[in-house]
Design a protein around this motif. Structure first.
Motif, PDB file in Angstrom:
ATOM      1  N   ALA A 150     -43.828  20.622 -48.086  1.00 27.23           N
ATOM      2  CA  ALA A 150     -42.587  20.553 -49.207  1.00 27.23           C
ATOM      3  C   ALA A 150     -41.763  21.651 -47.878  1.00 27.23           C
ATOM      4  CB  ALA A 150     -43.219  21.711 -50.386  1.00 27.23           C
ATOM      5  N   PRO A 151     -40.005  21.503 -48.297  1.00 27.58           N
ATOM      6  CA  PRO A 151     -39.927  22.638 -47.925  1.00 27.58           C
ATOM      7  C   PRO A 151     -39.240  24.337 -48.258  1.00 27.58           C
ATOM      8  CG  PRO A 151     -38.361  21.844 -49.328  1.00 27.58           C
ATOM      9  CD  PRO A 151     -39.996  21.332 -49.543  1.00 27.58           C
ATOM     10  N   ARG A 152     -39.516  25.015 -47.247  1.00 30.34           N
ATOM     11  CA  ARG A 152     -40.001  26.809 -47.792  1.00 30.34           C
ATOM     12  C   ARG A 152     -38.257  26.990 -47.898  1.00 30.34           C
ATOM     13  NH1 ARG A 152     -44.213  24.988 -48.693  1.00 30.34           N
ATOM     14  NH2 ARG A 152     -45.957  25.522 -47.704  1.00 30.34           N
ATOM     15  N   VAL A 153     -37.541  27.576 -48.735  1.00 30.67           N
ATOM     16  CA  VAL A 153     -36.243  27.417 -49.133  1.00 30.67           C
ATOM     17  C   VAL A 153     -36.175  29.274 -49.686  1.00 30.67           C
ATOM     18  CG1 VAL A 153     -34.138  26.990 -49.787  1.00 30.67           C
ATOM     19  CG2 VAL A 153     -36.193  24.986 -49.322  1.00 30.67           C
ATOM     20  N   PRO A 154     -36.582  30.032 -48.741  1.00 30.63           N
ATOM     21  CA  PRO A 154     -37.010  31.740 -49.699  1.00 30.63           C
ATOM     22  C   PRO A 154     -35.438  31.862 -50.085  1.00 30.63           C
ATOM     23  CG  PRO A 154     -36.577  31.432 -46.782  1.00 30.63           C
ATOM     24  CD  PRO A 154     -36.520  30.586 -47.410  1.00 30.63           C
ATOM     25  N   HIS A 155     -34.048  31.660 -50.131  1.00 34.53           N
ATOM     26  CA  HIS A 155     -33.048  32.014 -49.926  1.00 34.53           C
ATOM     27  C   HIS A 155     -32.730  30.866 -50.885  1.00 34.53           C
ATOM     28  CE1 HIS A 155     -34.258  36.045 -48.750  1.00 34.53           C
ATOM     29  NE2 HIS A 155     -34.509  35.899 -47.195  1.00 34.53           N
ATOM     30  N   PRO A 156     -31.905  31.239 -52.006  1.00 32.68           N
ATOM     31  CA  PRO A 156     -30.440  30.069 -52.592  1.00 32.68           C
ATOM     32  C   PRO A 156     -29.670  29.994 -51.723  1.00 32.68           C
ATOM     33  CG  PRO A 156     -30.381  31.961 -54.079  1.00 32.68           C
ATOM     34  CD  PRO A 156     -32.056  32.535 -53.307  1.00 32.68           C
ATOM     35  N   PRO A 157     -29.561  28.810 -51.269  1.00 34.27           N
ATOM     36  CA  PRO A 157     -28.156  28.626 -50.854  1.00 34.27           C
ATOM     37  C   PRO A 157     -26.505  29.495 -51.231  1.00 34.27           C
ATOM     38  CG  PRO A 157     -28.716  25.817 -51.112  1.00 34.27           C
ATOM     39  CD  PRO A 157     -29.863  27.661 -52.151  1.00 34.27           C
ATOM     40  N   ALA A 158     -25.760  29.962 -51.020  1.00 34.87           N
ATOM     41  CA  ALA A 158     -25.139  30.411 -51.171  1.00 34.87           C
ATOM     42  C   ALA A 158     -23.944  29.249 -52.232  1.00 34.87           C
ATOM     43  CB  ALA A 158     -23.565  30.923 -49.473  1.00 34.87           C
ATOM     44  N   ALA A 159     -24.076  28.823 -52.090  1.00 31.53           N
ATOM     45  CA  ALA A 159     -23.258  27.537 -52.634  1.00 31.53           C
ATOM     46  C   ALA A 159     -23.657  27.648 -54.052  1.00 31.53           C
ATOM     47  CB  ALA A 159     -23.290  25.680 -52.013  1.00 31.53           C
TER      48      ALA A 159
END
Length: 280
Positions: A264-273
């Motif tokens: 599973a990918p780790r994405v700690p912060h939402p992308p700016a888009a």
């Protein structure tokens, strides 16, 4: 009181029973009550109870010790070290030895068994007040050794959870039932599964298991079929269906958590888009 055994021509082999506890005040009396008439020595190793478990156990005649939690196998091996006698029976506080099993244990000890052997027990789980069939396959059930000689057997230190005893000799089944009676609600049972999953995933990784999405489709239904059809859960009515689905859910949870840990990918912060409203 259990029936007396016939006189033996050999010296009686003495037995220690060791029990691990933490906040087991609701069940420890029941567990000890099935032991104190025939066990030569009862040890309770507690890991920080705050509900009076230690006091209850001591009042019933057990020798009580305290030990900060070491992990399942290490804690069990520490409890075995505290026993007075070399033959030890290892129990959990929510387990009860039925009268037939108690007699079988006493008869096994009176026969002066080979210290290289271990004795496996038939543990049955309670679910909504019903005693369910044993859900282990034959090989796993014969590995469920709880009675052994500590000079030759030990709890496998490489197993982080669902630990087993290693002995150099035979695994001998005993008649009778070890009742695993907890009276959990579905929520309490789910919390138990959730509490176990981290160690289960670590254990699976140590054994080289790989998570994949297809396992989430295959393993849970197979587990349900094993519990409900092969093991006879269908005889338990509606409770059998619910129990089979809970066990299947636990299987799904293990494999999903293993997939998460490995893929599973780790994405700690939402992308700016997405923050700017342009990511849809």
């Amino acid at each position: 009181m259990l029936d007396a055994l016939p006189p033996s021509t050999t010296d009686k082999v003495q037995l220690s029973v060791v029990i691990m506890t933490k906040n087991e005040a609701a069940v420890i009396s029941r567990c000890l009550g099935a032991l104190m008439d025939w066990a030569d020595d009862v040890v309770v190793l507690d890991s920080g109870s705050t509900d009076g478990t230690r006091q209850i156990a001591a009042s019933l005649g057990a020798r009580v010790f305290e030990q900060p939690w070491l992990g399942f196998s290490a804690q069990r091996n520490r409890a075995v070290e505290l026993a007075r006698h070399d033959w030890v029976l290892c129990l959990d506080a929510d387990e009860v030895v039925d009268a037939r099993l108690a007699r079988a244990i006493r008869e096994a000890m009176a026969a002066n068994p080979d210290p290289r052997d271990g004795f496996c027990l038939d543990r049955r789980d309670e679910f909504f007040g019903k005693l369910f069939p044993n859900l282990k396959n034959r090989a796993r059930n014969r590995a469920f050794i709880r009675l052994f000689h500590r000079a030759h057997g030990r709890w496998n230190p490489e197993q982080l959870i669902h630990e087993e005893v290693q002995v150099p000799g035979r695994s001998i089944p005993l008649p009778g039932i070890l009742l695993h009676w907890r009276s959990f609600t579905l929520g309490e049972q789910l919390r138990r599964y959730l509490g176990n999953v981290e160690l289960e995933v670590e254990q699976m990784q140590l054994r080289g298991k790989r998570g994949s999405i297809w396992r989430l489709f295959v393993h849970p239904p197979l587990r349900f079929a094993w519990c409900y059809i092969a093991c006879g859960g269908w005889r338990m009515g509606e409770a059998g269906i619910v129990q089979g689905m809970m066990v299947a859910h636990a299987e799904w949870l293990r494999w999903a958590s293993l997939w998460e840990a490995q893929k599973a990918p780790r994405v700690p912060h939402p992308p700016a888009a997405l923050i700017n409203g342009k990511g849809e």
